[in-house]
Design a protein around this motif. Structure first.
Motif, PDB file in Angstrom:
ATOM      1  N   LYS A  79       0.851  -1.193   0.000  1.00  0.00           N
ATOM      2  CA  LYS A  79       0.000   0.000   0.000  1.00  0.00           C
ATOM      3  C   LYS A  79       0.889   1.246   0.000  1.00  0.00           C
ATOM      4  O   LYS A  79       0.749   2.141   0.828  1.00  0.00           O
ATOM      5  N   SER A  80       1.792   1.247  -0.949  1.00  0.00           N
ATOM      6  CA  SER A  80       2.819   2.281  -1.009  1.00  0.00           C
ATOM      7  C   SER A  80       2.288   3.656  -1.361  1.00  0.00           C
ATOM      8  O   SER A  80       2.951   4.661  -1.108  1.00  0.00           O
ATOM      9  N   TRP A  81       1.100   3.736  -1.938  1.00  0.00           N
ATOM     10  CA  TRP A  81       0.553   5.035  -2.333  1.00  0.00           C
ATOM     11  C   TRP A  81       0.340   5.943  -1.120  1.00  0.00           C
ATOM     12  O   TRP A  81       0.215   7.144  -1.267  1.00  0.00           O
ATOM     13  N   PHE A  82       0.314   5.385   0.078  1.00  0.00           N
ATOM     14  CA  PHE A  82       0.169   6.200   1.285  1.00  0.00           C
ATOM     15  C   PHE A  82       1.461   6.918   1.661  1.00  0.00           C
ATOM     16  O   PHE A  82       1.455   7.770   2.543  1.00  0.00           O
ATOM     17  N   PHE A  83       2.582   6.571   1.012  1.00  0.00           N
ATOM     18  CA  PHE A  83       3.883   7.079   1.433  1.00  0.00           C
ATOM     19  C   PHE A  83       4.629   7.744   0.288  1.00  0.00           C
ATOM     20  O   PHE A  83       4.473   7.367  -0.867  1.00  0.00           O
ATOM     21  N   ASP A  84       5.473   8.722   0.629  1.00  0.00           N
ATOM     22  CA  ASP A  84       6.308   9.410  -0.350  1.00  0.00           C
ATOM     23  C   ASP A  84       7.513   8.546  -0.713  1.00  0.00           C
ATOM     24  O   ASP A  84       8.050   7.836   0.135  1.00  0.00           O
ATOM     25  N   SER A  85       7.943   8.661  -1.964  1.00  0.00           N
ATOM     26  CA  SER A  85       9.166   7.991  -2.393  1.00  0.00           C
ATOM     27  C   SER A  85      10.348   8.667  -1.706  1.00  0.00           C
ATOM     28  O   SER A  85      10.356   9.886  -1.512  1.00  0.00           O
ATOM     29  N   GLN A  86      11.335   7.863  -1.342  1.00  0.00           N
ATOM     30  CA  GLN A  86      12.519   8.426  -0.675  1.00  0.00           C
ATOM     31  C   GLN A  86      13.791   8.065  -1.416  1.00  0.00           C
ATOM     32  O   GLN A  86      14.855   7.945  -0.821  1.00  0.00           O
ATOM     33  N   GLY A  87      13.682   7.863  -2.716  1.00  0.00           N
ATOM     34  CA  GLY A  87      14.880   7.621  -3.503  1.00  0.00           C
ATOM     35  C   GLY A  87      14.905   6.250  -4.128  1.00  0.00           C
ATOM     36  O   GLY A  87      13.877   5.656  -4.430  1.00  0.00           O
ATOM     37  N   SER A  88      16.110   5.721  -4.262  1.00  0.00           N
ATOM     38  CA  SER A  88      16.303   4.464  -4.985  1.00  0.00           C
ATOM     39  C   SER A  88      15.800   3.251  -4.223  1.00  0.00           C
ATOM     40  O   SER A  88      15.600   2.204  -4.804  1.00  0.00           O
ATOM     41  N   GLY A  89      15.642   3.361  -2.956  1.00  0.00           N
ATOM     42  CA  GLY A  89      15.112   2.232  -2.191  1.00  0.00           C
ATOM     43  C   GLY A  89      16.148   1.571  -1.322  1.00  0.00           C
ATOM     44  O   GLY A  89      17.302   1.419  -1.700  1.00  0.00           O
ATOM     45  N   HIS A  90      15.722   1.211  -0.181  1.00  0.00           N
ATOM     46  CA  HIS A  90      16.549   0.534   0.822  1.00  0.00           C
ATOM     47  C   HIS A  90      16.287  -0.961   0.697  1.00  0.00           C
ATOM     48  O   HIS A  90      15.143  -1.367   0.525  1.00  0.00           O
ATOM     49  N   GLN A  91      17.309  -1.792   0.734  1.00  0.00           N
ATOM     50  CA  GLN A  91      17.136  -3.246   0.772  1.00  0.00           C
ATOM     51  C   GLN A  91      17.170  -3.651   2.235  1.00  0.00           C
ATOM     52  O   GLN A  91      18.235  -3.875   2.797  1.00  0.00           O
ATOM     53  N   PRO A  92      16.018  -3.704   2.871  1.00  0.00           N
ATOM     54  CA  PRO A  92      15.983  -3.915   4.314  1.00  0.00           C
ATOM     55  C   PRO A  92      16.262  -5.357   4.727  1.00  0.00           C
ATOM     56  O   PRO A  92      16.164  -6.280   3.921  1.00  0.00           O
ATOM     57  N   GLN A  93      16.590  -5.499   5.982  1.00  0.00           N
ATOM     58  CA  GLN A  93      16.727  -6.785   6.639  1.00  0.00           C
ATOM     59  C   GLN A  93      15.633  -6.860   7.694  1.00  0.00           C
ATOM     60  O   GLN A  93      15.165  -5.828   8.191  1.00  0.00           O
ATOM     61  N   GLU A  94      15.254  -8.057   8.066  1.00  0.00           N
ATOM     62  CA  GLU A  94      14.262  -8.232   9.122  1.00  0.00           C
ATOM     63  C   GLU A  94      14.752  -7.532  10.395  1.00  0.00           C
ATOM     64  O   GLU A  94      15.897  -7.688  10.799  1.00  0.00           O
ATOM     65  N   GLY A  95      13.878  -6.744  10.993  1.00  0.00           N
ATOM     66  CA  GLY A  95      14.217  -6.024  12.217  1.00  0.00           C
ATOM     67  C   GLY A  95      14.752  -4.624  11.985  1.00  0.00           C
ATOM     68  O   GLY A  95      14.864  -3.843  12.935  1.00  0.00           O
ATOM     69  N   LYS A 131       2.257  -3.183   4.381  1.00  0.00           N
ATOM     70  CA  LYS A 131       3.294  -3.589   3.433  1.00  0.00           C
ATOM     71  C   LYS A 131       3.624  -2.401   2.539  1.00  0.00           C
ATOM     72  O   LYS A 131       2.725  -1.742   2.020  1.00  0.00           O
ATOM     73  N   VAL A 132       4.926  -2.154   2.365  1.00  0.00           N
ATOM     74  CA  VAL A 132       5.388  -0.950   1.670  1.00  0.00           C
ATOM     75  C   VAL A 132       6.549  -1.299   0.732  1.00  0.00           C
ATOM     76  O   VAL A 132       7.427  -2.087   1.089  1.00  0.00           O
ATOM     77  N   MET A 133       6.543  -0.695  -0.441  1.00  0.00           N
ATOM     78  CA  MET A 133       7.644  -0.858  -1.394  1.00  0.00           C
ATOM     79  C   MET A 133       8.922  -0.269  -0.794  1.00  0.00           C
ATOM     80  O   MET A 133       8.888   0.715  -0.059  1.00  0.00           O
ATOM     81  N   HIS A 134      10.043  -0.853  -1.143  1.00  0.00           N
ATOM     82  CA  HIS A 134      11.331  -0.444  -0.576  1.00  0.00           C
ATOM     83  C   HIS A 134      11.727   0.976  -0.949  1.00  0.00           C
ATOM     84  O   HIS A 134      12.452   1.628  -0.188  1.00  0.00           O
ATOM     85  N   ASP A 135      11.261   1.484  -2.094  1.00  0.00           N
ATOM     86  CA  ASP A 135      11.649   2.847  -2.478  1.00  0.00           C
ATOM     87  C   ASP A 135      10.987   3.923  -1.603  1.00  0.00           C
ATOM     88  O   ASP A 135      11.312   5.094  -1.707  1.00  0.00           O
ATOM     89  N   ARG A 136      10.098   3.517  -0.730  1.00  0.00           N
ATOM     90  CA  ARG A 136       9.464   4.456   0.198  1.00  0.00           C
ATOM     91  C   ARG A 136      10.210   4.521   1.539  1.00  0.00           C
ATOM     92  O   ARG A 136       9.934   5.358   2.369  1.00  0.00           O
ATOM     93  N   MET A 137      11.162   3.605   1.730  1.00  0.00           N
ATOM     94  CA  MET A 137      11.847   3.461   3.016  1.00  0.00           C
ATOM     95  C   MET A 137      13.197   4.162   3.045  1.00  0.00           C
ATOM     96  O   MET A 137      13.945   4.141   2.077  1.00  0.00           O
ATOM     97  N   GLU A 138      13.483   4.724   4.209  1.00  0.00           N
ATOM     98  CA  GLU A 138      14.814   5.243   4.498  1.00  0.00           C
ATOM     99  C   GLU A 138      15.303   4.498   5.735  1.00  0.00           C
ATOM    100  O   GLU A 138      14.640   4.510   6.776  1.00  0.00           O
ATOM    101  N   CYS A 139      16.444   3.838   5.619  1.00  0.00           N
ATOM    102  CA  CYS A 139      17.003   3.097   6.750  1.00  0.00           C
ATOM    103  C   CYS A 139      17.445   4.090   7.828  1.00  0.00           C
ATOM    104  O   CYS A 139      18.128   5.076   7.537  1.00  0.00           O
TER     105      CYS A 139
END
Length: 180
Positions: A93-109, A158-166
């Motif tokens: 449901k990424s439309w609720f969030f702003d893009s923050q660039g190329s995307g973070h490849q997160p790890q659990e936690g 659930k959110v696409m990685h390009d919306r996340m900033e580590c």
């Protein structure tokens, strides 16, 4: 903080229509996942597994870095473990969030920052998928998604990685040197 035990058991409480975790000693934990988001196996009684205990430890380590009292940390950790094990696969449901660039490849936690025009807040990554991850909101104030819908403490999305900033670095414990 709670420590996982091999006597803990998951079960679905028909009267309350909710997933529960029996912690023993007359203690029960009510999971915050709505019934519509539970996988089929959540309706059968099952043990707290080694995988659950491993996830518990991962989430506990991160939760301990947050400015939350111990009971709230335990609540967050147990809800994250439950979501990791019993949350149905859902679309982002990424439309609720702003893009923050190329995307973070997160790890659990991982702790990540998400924002939109109404809110800005921190989330913990619960389950990592290829392009998106299930995240739990870790702040006590509500996160407004669109002015009508909002997320409360411990709720997942659930959110696409390009919306996340580590933001793990913001929550690192700094070493303290004692000087006399």
């Amino acid at each position: 903080m709670l420590k996982p035990r091999d006597t803990w058991n998951w079960y679905f409480d028909e009267c309350e229509s909710t997933l529960m975790l029996d912690l023993g000693n007359d203690m029960l934990f009510r999971v915050n996942l709505p019934q519509k988001l539970l996988v089929d196996c959540a309706y059968s009684a099952t043990d707290f597994t080694v995988d659950d205990a491993s996830a518990f430890q991962t989430f506990k380590e991160q939760a301990s870095k947050l400015d939350l009292c111990e009971p709230r940390q335990a609540e967050l950790v147990l809800n994250c473990v439950a979501a990791k094990r019993f949350h149905k696969p859902v679309q982002p449901k990424s439309w609720f969030f702003d893009s923050q660039g190329s995307g973070h490849q997160p790890q659990e936690g991982d702790l990540v920052h998400l924002q939109n025009r109404l809110s800005s807040g921190y989330f913990m990554v619960v389950e990592v998928c290829e392009n998106a991850s299930l995240c739990a909101y870790v702040e006590l104030s509500e996160f407004s998604l669109d002015g009508i819908k909002s997320l409360r403490f411990g709720e997942t999305i659930k959110v696409m990685h390009d919306r996340m900033e580590c933001v793990n670095h913001l929550f690192q414990e700094l070493p303290v040197a004692m000087v006399s």
